[in-house]
Design a protein around this motif. Structure first.
Motif, mmCIF file in Angstrom:
data_model
loop_
_atom_site.group_PDB
_atom_site.id
_atom_site.type_symbol
_atom_site.label_atom_id
_atom_site.label_comp_id
_atom_site.label_asym_id
_atom_site.label_seq_id
_atom_site.Cartn_x
_atom_site.Cartn_y
_atom_site.Cartn_z
ATOM 1 N N PHE A 121 51.730 16.276 119.938
ATOM 2 C CA PHE A 121 51.975 14.890 119.529
ATOM 3 C C PHE A 121 53.464 14.570 119.322
ATOM 4 O O PHE A 121 53.800 13.565 118.709
ATOM 5 N N PHE A 132 38.489 7.515 118.696
ATOM 6 C CA PHE A 132 39.380 8.233 119.613
ATOM 7 C C PHE A 132 38.719 8.510 120.968
ATOM 8 O O PHE A 132 39.404 8.578 121.983
ATOM 9 N N HIS A 171 48.158 12.067 125.153
ATOM 10 C CA HIS A 171 47.338 11.678 124.000
ATOM 11 C C HIS A 171 48.101 10.834 122.990
ATOM 12 O O HIS A 171 47.509 10.368 122.033
ATOM 13 N N ASN A 172 49.415 10.719 123.130
ATOM 14 C CA ASN A 172 50.126 9.704 122.323
ATOM 15 C C ASN A 172 51.416 9.265 123.034
ATOM 16 O O ASN A 172 51.863 9.894 124.004
ATOM 17 N N PRO A 178 41.952 13.498 117.088
ATOM 18 C CA PRO A 178 42.355 12.682 118.231
ATOM 19 C C PRO A 178 42.582 13.499 119.505
ATOM 20 O O PRO A 178 42.370 12.991 120.614
ATOM 21 N N GLU A 228 55.410 13.529 112.746
ATOM 22 C CA GLU A 228 55.548 13.982 114.134
ATOM 23 C C GLU A 228 55.745 12.872 115.150
ATOM 24 O O GLU A 228 56.222 13.124 116.251
ATOM 25 N N SER A 229 55.361 11.642 114.778
ATOM 26 C CA SER A 229 55.400 10.560 115.772
ATOM 27 C C SER A 229 55.751 9.226 115.105
ATOM 28 O O SER A 229 55.672 9.092 113.884
ATOM 29 N N ASP A 266 42.593 7.846 109.300
ATOM 30 C CA ASP A 266 43.072 8.207 110.629
ATOM 31 C C ASP A 266 42.261 9.306 111.321
ATOM 32 O O ASP A 266 41.712 9.090 112.382
ATOM 33 N N ARG A 267 42.133 10.485 110.728
ATOM 34 C CA ARG A 267 41.404 11.564 111.390
ATOM 35 C C ARG A 267 40.205 12.016 110.551
ATOM 36 O O ARG A 267 40.297 12.028 109.327
ATOM 37 N N ARG A 312 40.104 12.350 122.373
ATOM 38 C CA ARG A 312 40.771 11.638 123.486
ATOM 39 C C ARG A 312 40.585 12.407 124.797
ATOM 40 O O ARG A 312 40.483 11.823 125.861
ATOM 41 N N TRP A 352 53.992 6.673 115.342
ATOM 42 C CA TRP A 352 52.706 6.225 114.778
ATOM 43 C C TRP A 352 52.572 6.702 113.334
ATOM 44 O O TRP A 352 52.213 5.955 112.435
ATOM 45 N N ARG A 353 52.856 7.990 113.130
ATOM 46 C CA ARG A 353 52.691 8.583 111.800
ATOM 47 C C ARG A 353 53.621 7.907 110.793
ATOM 48 O O ARG A 353 53.252 7.651 109.653
ATOM 49 N N ASP A 355 48.537 4.769 121.491
ATOM 50 C CA ASP A 355 49.192 4.407 120.215
ATOM 51 C C ASP A 355 49.680 2.961 120.216
ATOM 52 O O ASP A 355 49.498 2.248 119.256
HETATM 53 O O1 AHR Z 1 45.833 10.695 114.499
HETATM 54 C C1 AHR Z 1 46.538 9.729 115.168
HETATM 55 C C2 AHR Z 1 47.516 10.358 116.091
HETATM 56 O O2 AHR Z 1 48.387 11.207 115.378
HETATM 57 C C3 AHR Z 1 48.446 9.394 116.804
HETATM 58 O O3 AHR Z 1 47.979 9.003 118.040
HETATM 59 C C4 AHR Z 1 49.630 10.253 117.019
HETATM 60 O O4 AHR Z 1 50.752 9.573 117.466
HETATM 61 C C5 AHR Z 1 49.720 10.927 115.721
HETATM 62 O O5 AHR Z 1 50.617 11.912 115.596
#
Ligand code: AHR
Length: 314
Positions: free
Chosen positions: A193, A133, A219-220, A165, A37-38, A114-115, A169, A40-41, A248
């Motif tokens: 995201f 976060f 948030h990102n 997050p 999705e991002s 990460d989460r 956040r 970052w991912r 991020d």
């Molecule tokens: O879990 C981290 C978050 O997930 C990042 O901030 C975001 O960009 C991603 O999709």
């Protein structure tokens, strides 16, 4: 020329030697990733893949396309295949108990990256490697409070509903805002995201609130970059009339800071491969690992962005 080949040969030999030495060499590890999705991912996926290949790990990669049900299916398939360990980046916090119990019963350690997850028994996973976060949200809010002298109307672009997050956040940001009664969130909605959703939601915010919007908290970075596009299209001035702060610290955020459209970003380090496989290695040797490893983050601003970008790795 001969010298160059010699350097390449030494580098390859070094990598092979490292892979051979690693306690994870020859093991099979399943990695259940959220999606793509991002930016970052993508950087996180790359880090895990690179570390696996450096160590000679047979990595089984499953992209869940943002769906928890796909992650649960992937984990069950990893268990059926008898992997040595599982690395999981959970899309949301809730709903993991049954599948984590199945992994535990199969004696397969689960490393969360990460989460985090919300489970009554934290013995269902081995360890969590993640950023704080809540603190990231606080850092963004403290920065905004300082820049606006504690007075501004903010719109918030939230992450995926139910994701750690997104929850944390928001919590950290609002915790700091509680000390600044003249800083108010006038609109808040999920942008999932993604850049596309961030843009779409920001367009709706602009339609509803127009010039009342003085700051954007995303948030990102991806959602912030989408919001910047929406602000520019509406003839508004992101980075100047409307302050934009996000989380991020990916390369695109630095490019935007250099251009002057993004004001600040809080780092959330996605390079989790080395820590994840160090944990896997220890667990497979029967060693204990800390229940949680917190990745340290910092805030970056426009003023130093042109210099900072030179050393960014993602
Ligand atoms: O879990 C981290 C978050 O997930 C990042 O901030 C975001 O960009 C991603 O999709």
């Amino acid at each position: 020329m001969r010298c160059a080949w010699a350097i390449v040969a030494v580098a390859i030999a070094g990598a092979l030697w490292l892979a051979g030495c690693s306690g994870t060499s020859g093991t099979t590890v399943g990695f259940s990733q959220i999606g793509a999705e991002s930016a970052w991912r993508t950087a996180e996926t790359k880090s895990i893949r690179e570390e696996a290949s450096l160590r000679g790990v047979n990595l089984k990669f499953a992209d869940a396309q943002q769906k928890q049900e796909n992650q649960i299916k992937a984990i069950r398939s990893f268990i059926a295949q008898g992997v040595d360990a599982i690395i999981l980046a959970p899309v949301v916090e809730a709903g993991w108990e049954p599948v984590l119990r199945e992994a535990k019963e199969a004696k397969i350690p689960v490393v969360l990256v990460d989460r985090g997850v919300n489970v009554a028994d934290d013995g269902l996973y081995a360890t969590l490697i993640a950023s704080d976060f809540v603190e990231e949200g606080r850092m963004a809010a403290r920065w905004l409070a300082e820049k606006t002298k504690g007075k501004c109307s903010i719109v918030q672009l939230e992450g995926t509903p139910g994701a750690a997050p997104a929850i944390d956040r928001k919590k950290g940001f609002e915790e700091v805002l509680a000390k600044h009664p003249e800083m108010t969130i006038i609109k808040s909605q999920t942008g999932d995201f993604t850049r596309a959703k961030g843009k779409e939601v920001m367009e709706a915010f602009i339609k509803a609130e127009g010039k009342k919007i003085q700051a954007v908290y995303a948030h990102n970075d991806d959602m912030a970059l989408g919001a910047i596009q929406a602000l520019e299209a509406a003839g508004m001035n992101p980075g100047k009339d409307v302050l934009v702060v996000s989380i991020d610290a990916v390369r695109g955020a630095f490019d935007a800071m250099v251009k002057g459209t993004l004001n600040a970003t809080v780092e959330c380090n996605p390079l989790l491969g080395p820590d994840a496989f160090n944990a896997v290695e220890k667990l497979l040797k029967g060693l204990t690992v800390p229940k949680k490893t917190v990745v340290r983050d910092r805030l970056f601003e426009q003023a130093t962005a042109a210099e900072d970008i030179k050393t960014r790795r993602y």
